[in-house]
Every structure is written in structure tokens, then in C-alpha cells.
Design an enzyme around this catalytic site. Structure first.
Site, short mmCIF file in Angstrom:
data_model
loop_
_atom_site.label_atom_id
_atom_site.label_comp_id
_atom_site.label_asym_id
_atom_site.label_seq_id
_atom_site.Cartn_x
_atom_site.Cartn_y
_atom_site.Cartn_z
N ASP A 91 -7.91 -3.71 -0.94
CA ASP A 91 -8.42 -3.83 -2.32
C ASP A 91 -8.43 -5.29 -2.78
O ASP A 91 -9.32 -5.70 -3.53
CB ASP A 91 -7.56 -2.99 -3.27
CG ASP A 91 -7.63 -1.51 -2.96
OD1 ASP A 91 -8.76 -1.00 -2.82
OD2 ASP A 91 -6.59 -0.87 -2.83
N HIS A 130 0.85 -1.19 0.00
CA HIS A 130 0.00 0.00 0.00
C HIS A 130 0.88 1.24 0.00
O HIS A 130 1.93 1.27 0.64
CB HIS A 130 -0.91 0.01 1.23
CG HIS A 130 -2.05 0.98 1.15
ND1 HIS A 130 -1.89 2.32 1.46
CD2 HIS A 130 -3.34 0.84 0.76
CE1 HIS A 130 -3.05 2.95 1.29
NE2 HIS A 130 -3.93 2.08 0.86
#
Length: 428
Positions: free
Chosen positions: A364, A307
Site C-alpha cells: 500500500d 501488514h
């Protein structure tokens, strides 16, 4: 520790205050920089080192993997609160009591109707239109049916505007999905909870009774909570900067949706599923693709791992992984794409290359798996993200307006041509 920072340039020294946040974050206040230095500015492409505002809404520490809304840990909120409670918390600053929550929900239900003429706008889109384009347009169109600007000095007017968009937005999201699937539009059921009603509006078949699945509703509730706010990201910054011009709430939200559409922002979970589909089409060999991901000469990128902000495990991913396991187990889905996802997850969590670099599955990765399991088309994933992010955008817009922040106006360093004379067209 000094409460001043000193900039020295060309033999001169300039002092600027240092601001400390409640979580010990430090920032140099340079709002007087141009005036005291006769025009000097800072340059920070992407604003990675620039604080655009002071905010009391969300605290995020990427190094430690911490995410809190108004001081409450994301772990505790996901376990103990529902999405509507979290929305109220983000927007108004405190968790609601029973009476406040009941009134909030009742007021939302009262505003959940959509003008019938909105259907004409929806009908004008072909089924092939990207759902995010449809949602952006429908949100903008709400302005035409609610043309009065919000009086931000009136708490009552502000509250009604907030309730109105929280009521209508899930209907627009559900209609966007139903348009894509060729299903008749549905207004839901006022007897249901906010998230359950949203689920029904999306999936109710005209020839079947709606049956509630507690595990699915709980997973959807958690997904929305986990996406509700994430500090000053691209779409949130867009909402604030558009709102700083005193554009209305609906216009600012529409701009935020457009910013979220980008594949580097809200489109990440869609990219995960597209990657999994590509791996399946190539035979489904996860070990081959893990090797490609580790090869610096290979252009392949492993989507859904690591991330930009979190340098440790994404705290939201820990929560949603459990929900993903629950949904897949309850629905008993046999899907080769989901099997590939499980294989990649297992190998990444055990592979030294990924563990050493802290390239863990992020939110995600797991959200895409859940959405696919629920039967949500891949190009609707970002629309679901927008549904979750709605209360955060509202909270940020409200805070910006109440703080009377100035209009956003970034500067630039000009690198073009110096002044030159105009040459007529016959001499060029």
C-alpha cells in the site's frame, strides 16, 4: 500425527476430522459440531481462526512472506506474465497458451462497449461523489443491462459472463476517473493491449495524441497483478458469501467493491497519501514523525508499514518498490510528498525499532506513491485496487459456485435480554 481432533466438554468427548491442505495447512472440520453436541458452536470474531472454504486459487504464508497464485510465485508472475495472463490463470486454473490468450483478449474487446444509457447514471453523480460509490453503483447498474442469470452449469455461459465483466469494468473505472476530472468519456482502442488500453481510457486528453510510456504501463501491469488476489480477505469473503445465495456475478462483485471501500481494507493506500500530506503540512520533518510512531503514548500511526497477514516483508512490496523507483526516475517528478515518502522509507529500513518489529513498507505504501506519480487522485486509489482485484473476485465466485458451496450463514452467541413481558406504552 492423528487425523482426528478431540474436544472434551462436560465429561463427554467428541472427535472431528483434521483436514490437511497441499501446503501442509491443518484445519479441524467442525461442520457436525452443532448436531453432535446438541447446539454448541465456536465463536471467532473476525474469523481469524476460521476457514470458510477450501480453495485452490491462492496460497499465502504470512510468516514466510509467500504469495502464490495457482502454485506460481508472485515474484515470477510479476516478472514474466502480464495482467491478462494472470487473470486467466486465476479464473481458469492454468496459464493460457498463445491461442487461448489471443481468443480471451479478442472476446474481451468484443464485449467492451457500454450501453449509452449508463452515461445517464454517471451524469447523475456530482463530481464530488466518492469514486468508490460511483463504481459500486455503476457495477450494480450493469445488472439491469444484463438481467439474465449466469447458468453456472454451462462453461460457455460462465465464460461469457466472465469476459463481459472483464471487458466492461475497466471502462467503468476509466469513466469514474474522467467524470471526476471533467474529461469526455473514452472507449479506448481495440488495437492496444488490455492494460495499455485501460491506461489510455483513463488519461487520453481530447486535444492530444496518446503516447505510450513503457515504464508506466509495466508498473501499472505489475500493480494490477500484485493486487489480483489475496486469499479470503474481507472483500473476497463478501463476494463468496453474497454469491452463495446464488446472487449473480455482477451483484456479488458490487458487494465486494463496497467491502473494499472501507479504510481498513482497500483504503489503506489512500490513508498513506493522506498521512504524507499531513506530514508535509506540518513542515515535512520525517524524523519527528518516526519518533511519534515509536511513542506508545502518541496516537499517530505510521500508515503503509507492516501488514496484518505478513509477519515478514510483504513479498509484493519488494516487487513494486523497484517499479516505483523506475516510474519516479523516468517521469522526473519533483513532488515534496514523494520526497517525504522516500525519507520515511529510508529511515524505517535503517531504524532498529522498525527492523526488529519487521515493520517494513508494504504494498500500500508503494502503490500510493506510484498512483500519485501517475496523476491519479487520492480518492481513486481504492478504485485502482478494485481493478486489480477483479480477476481474483471472479475466480473466487466461480470456484464457490462450481463447488456448490452452501449458503453462508454464520451463527452467533446471543447476549441480550431473556424473555420478558410486553408493557403497553402508557405504563412505560
Amino acid at each position: 500425527m492423528s487425523d482426528k481432533a478431540t474436544l472434551e466438554y462436560n465429561g463427554k468427548k467428541y472427535e472431528f476430522p483434521v483436514i490437511e491442505g497441499t501446503e501442509n495447512e491443518l484445519a479441524i472440520d467442525i461442520k457436525t459440531l452443532r448436531s453432535v453436541t446438541n447446539g454448541m458452536i465456536t465463536i471467532d470474531p473476525g474469523y481469524k481462526n476460521t476457514g470458510s472454504c477450501e480453495s485452490a486459487i491462492t496460497f499465502l504464508d504470512g510468516e514466510k512472506g509467500i504469495l502464490r497464485y495457482r502454485g506460481y510465485s508472485i515474484e515470477e508472475l510479476a516478472e514474466k506474465a502480464d495482467f491478462l495472463e494472470v487473470a486467466y490463470l486465476l479464473i481458469f486454473g492454468e496459464l493460457p497458451n498463445k491461442e487461448q490468450l489471443a481468443k480471451f483478449h479478442d472476446d474481451i474487446k468484443e464485449e467492451s462497449h457500454i450501453d449509452e444509457e449508463m452515461k445517464k447514471i454517471l451524469d447523475a453523480f456530482p463530481k464530488s461523489a466518492h469514486p468508490m460509490g460511483v463504481l459500486t453503483s455503476l457495477t450494480s447498474a450493469l445488472i439491469a443491462f444484463n438481467p439474465i442469470s449466469v447458468n453456472v452449469s454451462s462453461e460457455e455461459a460462465m465464460y461469457h459472463a466472465i469476459v463481459r465483466i472483464l471487458a466492461k469494468f475497466p471502462v467503468l473505472v476509466a469513466w469514474t476517473l474522467r467524470k471526476k476530472k471533467g474529461l469526455p468519456l473514452d472507449y479506448g482502442d481495440d488495437s492496444l493491449g488490455y492494460v495499455e488500453n485501460f491506461h489510455k481510457m483513463m488519461f487520453k486528453r481530447p486535444n492530444k495524441e496518446y503516447t505510450k510510456n513503457e515504464i508506466v504501463i509495466e508498473a501499472l501491469d505489475k500493480l494490477l497483478i500484485l493486487h489480483a488476489d489475496h486469499e479470503q480477505n474481507c472483500s473476497t469473503s463478501t463476494v463468496r458469501i453474497v454469491g452463495s445465495s446464488h446472487a449473480g456475478l455482477f451483484a456479488s462483485l458490487s458487494a465486494g467493491i463496497a467491502a473494499l471501500w472501507g479504510p481498513l481494507h482497500g483504503g489503506a493506500n489512500q490513508a498513506v497519501l493522506e498521512m504524507l500530506e499531513a506530514i508535509e503540512a506540518d513542515g515535512g520533518d520525517t524524523k519527528k514523525y518516526m519518533a511519534k510512531a515509536k511513542d506508545k503514548e502518541d496516537p499517530f500511526r505510521l500508515m503503509g508499514f507492516g501488514h496484518r497477514v505478513y509477519k515478514n516483508f510483504d513479498p509484493r512490496a519488494r516487487i513494486i518498490k523497484k517499479a516505483a523507483d523506475g516510474v519516479l526516475g523516468d517521469l522526473g517528478i519533483e513532488d515534496p510528498i514523494l520526497e517525504i515518502a522516500k525519507g520515511l522509507e529510508k529511515e524505517a529500513l535503517e531504524d532498529k525499532y522498525f527492523v526488529d518489529r519487521k515493520l517494513y513498507p508494504n504494498v500500500d505504501f508503494y502503490s500510493g506513491i506510484i498512483y500519485r506519480a501517475l496523476g491519479i487522485p487520492t480518492d481513486m486509489f481504492t478504485v485502482m485496487f478494485a481493478m486489480g482485484r477483479l480477476p481474483g473476485w471472479i475466480a473466487q465466485w466461480r470456484e464457490m459456485r462450481l463447488r456448490k458451496e452452501p449458503i453462508g450463514r454464520p451463527r452467533q452467541v446471543y447476549i441480550g435480554e431473556n424473555e420478558r413481558p410486553f408493557v403497553s406504552v402508557d405504563l412505560r
